[in-house]
Design an enzyme around this catalytic site. Sequence first.
Site, PDB file in Angstrom:
ATOM      1  N   GLU A  10     -28.086  -8.492 -34.077  1.00 57.00           N
ATOM      2  CA  GLU A  10     -27.732  -9.836 -34.431  1.00 57.00           C
ATOM      3  C   GLU A  10     -28.964 -10.320 -35.279  1.00 57.00           C
ATOM      4  O   GLU A  10     -29.108 -11.124 -36.397  1.00 57.00           O
ATOM      5  CB  GLU A  10     -27.466 -10.912 -33.315  1.00 57.00           C
ATOM      6  N   TYR A  57     -25.972 -19.884 -33.006  1.00 56.76           N
ATOM      7  CA  TYR A  57     -25.101 -18.745 -33.638  1.00 56.76           C
ATOM      8  C   TYR A  57     -25.663 -17.275 -32.785  1.00 56.76           C
ATOM      9  O   TYR A  57     -24.355 -16.721 -32.212  1.00 56.76           O
ATOM     10  CB  TYR A  57     -25.462 -18.459 -35.157  1.00 56.76           C
ATOM     11  N   ASP A 115     -21.876 -19.031 -38.292  1.00 50.79           N
ATOM     12  CA  ASP A 115     -22.913 -19.318 -39.292  1.00 50.79           C
ATOM     13  C   ASP A 115     -22.144 -19.369 -40.688  1.00 50.79           C
ATOM     14  O   ASP A 115     -21.128 -19.944 -40.695  1.00 50.79           O
ATOM     15  CB  ASP A 115     -23.527 -17.910 -39.323  1.00 50.79           C
ATOM     16  N   CYS A 151     -12.652 -12.595 -47.439  1.00 47.78           N
ATOM     17  CA  CYS A 151     -13.065 -14.061 -47.515  1.00 47.78           C
ATOM     18  C   CYS A 151     -14.389 -14.268 -48.077  1.00 47.78           C
ATOM     19  O   CYS A 151     -15.259 -14.929 -47.361  1.00 47.78           O
ATOM     20  CB  CYS A 151     -12.607 -14.906 -46.479  1.00 47.78           C
TER      21      CYS A 151
END
Length: 396
Positions: free
Chosen positions: A57, A140, A158, A212
């Site tokens: 991450e 996040y 995020d 998206c």
Amino acid sequence: MNKKLSKKELKDKYNINMWSEDKIALFQDTLLKWYDLEKRDLPWRRTSDPYKIWISEIMLQQTRVDTVIAYYKNFLTSFPDINHLAEADDDRLLKVWEGLGYYSRVRNMKEAAIQVVTHHDGIFPDNYEEIKKLKGIGPYTAGAIASIAFQQAEPAVDGNLMRVLSRLFEIDIDIAKPASRKVFEAVMYHIIDQNRPGDFNQALMDLGATICTPKNYDPSISPVKEFNASYVNETYLNYPIKSKKKKKKIVNYFAVLVQNDKGEYLLEKRHEDRLLANMWTFPLIEEEMISRDSGWKSFEDTDLYELNDLKKDLLMRYVKKKYSLNINLGIHSSGKISHVFTHLHWNIYAYRASTRNSIEAIPSNCEWVHETKFNDCVFPVLQQKIWKSSQEITLL
């Protein structure tokens, strides 16, 4: 703000029409079935180890997935667990991270690892609030770790996810404002799957990364298009709402590639309180440092691919004063290198120079290094760009 705002509060305060429980359940089922079939096969998705998920991450922040994979594997080979990271040599740590940029991230990771070893007996905390207390971990990342590693129903919000939610619910909130994230978190607490929260977060991540997207968005191919209010109402081009970032400050530098009579180059270790802290670069001389005392007008909009006599003389004087070196300086640059930080845009003009004074006392944070030894130094991407530029044939 109460992170679990009611549907009525979401409607009254932010004009967000939350779905019924039945619709939420159907959305969860539809999204997760798509994810199970189409999810990206990534190495950090083959583990539930919070340490490994955390590493991925942090690396994925502001870095492309395909770039991260090799770094992720190499990092875990070098630092296989949190104890190894806590005990890591700083130079080796930066070397393993070299090329990813944003070096404060990896420095924070080491500090966080020390926190885990010191306060949690080396065991990564399994509570969202405790995870968030670790150095360099914000809401996040804490949400991602808590949901993926520990299956806790915490959202990982995020910019990517805010874009997806903006289009799903036609949310008229500026996603560029830090305070907006709390609103999107409130939406997520309603729709996140309680049984598979980690997969749910990752499914929305994949949806944002593959369908998206910020540009060339075609909602008609989305697996959840029936739930997408902006698609149904044909308003998807209006979302997300995002104000433009402030223009980055432009700062001009000279990079002076000084080579001595042994073929070695002068390298300078950056101070720990500056950008690119504790990393090695060729001397970088800011235009403002020279113009301040000389009356030389700022050249922000001037072509610096060639030095006139005044500019050449000022640069040579500065190098003599700061590095105790008399140099012969070329007047033609090998090119302009642009490097962008969060709030700054650097333009660097690289110039070659030579000196015979290799035995003179240079500053303590400088060393003479042959190019064959460059791999032993921790170089930021900027330094790599400068070196590459200096090796390329130029028409100037």
